[in-house]
Design a protein around this motif. Structure first.
Motif, short mmCIF file in Angstrom:
data_model
loop_
_atom_site.label_atom_id
_atom_site.label_comp_id
_atom_site.label_asym_id
_atom_site.label_seq_id
_atom_site.Cartn_x
_atom_site.Cartn_y
_atom_site.Cartn_z
N ARG A 102 0.79 -1.24 -0.09
CA ARG A 102 0.23 -0.09 -0.02
C ARG A 102 1.00 1.29 -0.06
N PRO A 103 0.50 2.32 -0.67
CA PRO A 103 1.40 3.41 -0.64
C PRO A 103 1.13 4.21 0.62
N VAL A 104 2.32 4.67 0.97
CA VAL A 104 2.61 5.55 2.45
C VAL A 104 2.54 7.07 1.82
N ARG A 105 1.92 7.84 2.04
CA ARG A 105 2.00 9.32 1.97
C ARG A 105 2.60 10.28 3.04
N ASN A 106 2.44 9.59 4.39
CA ASN A 106 2.93 10.60 5.47
C ASN A 106 3.44 9.75 6.46
N GLU A 107 3.89 10.57 7.69
CA GLU A 107 4.43 9.56 8.82
C GLU A 107 3.55 8.81 9.49
#
Length: 87
Positions: free
Chosen positions: A2-7
């Motif tokens: 899954r894409p990770v877009r933030n901390e």
């Protein structure tokens, strides 16, 4: 994957990976050469300015890798074309 877009999403992904590996936070910290507090903070998304080398050490300890992907959402036609090219 899954894409990770933030901390926050990165922390959740690392926590999930650690749990699947059957490691405690202390065990992961020991393997990565960081403190348990650092692992806790990363998992909770509380280290938005964490040193990249320390984050990567945690990822290596989990046998995880970082991949860069396009952030844009492809059109349906482009997604279908990409799928057909991969097969």
């Amino acid at each position: 994957m899954r894409p990770v877009r933030n901390e926050i999403e990165l922390g959740a992904a690392l926590r999930d990976r650690r749990a699947r590996a059957g490691l405690t936070q202390a065990q992961l910290a020991d393997r990565a050469g960081v403190s348990r507090g650092f692992v806790i903070d990363i998992e909770r998304g509380r280290r938005p300015r964490a040193e990249l080398n320390r984050v990567l050490a945690v990822m290596r300890a989990l046998d995880a890798a970082l991949s860069l992907v396009d952030h844009r959402t492809p059109s349906a036609e482009q997604a279908l074309s990409d799928l057909l090219e991969d097969s």
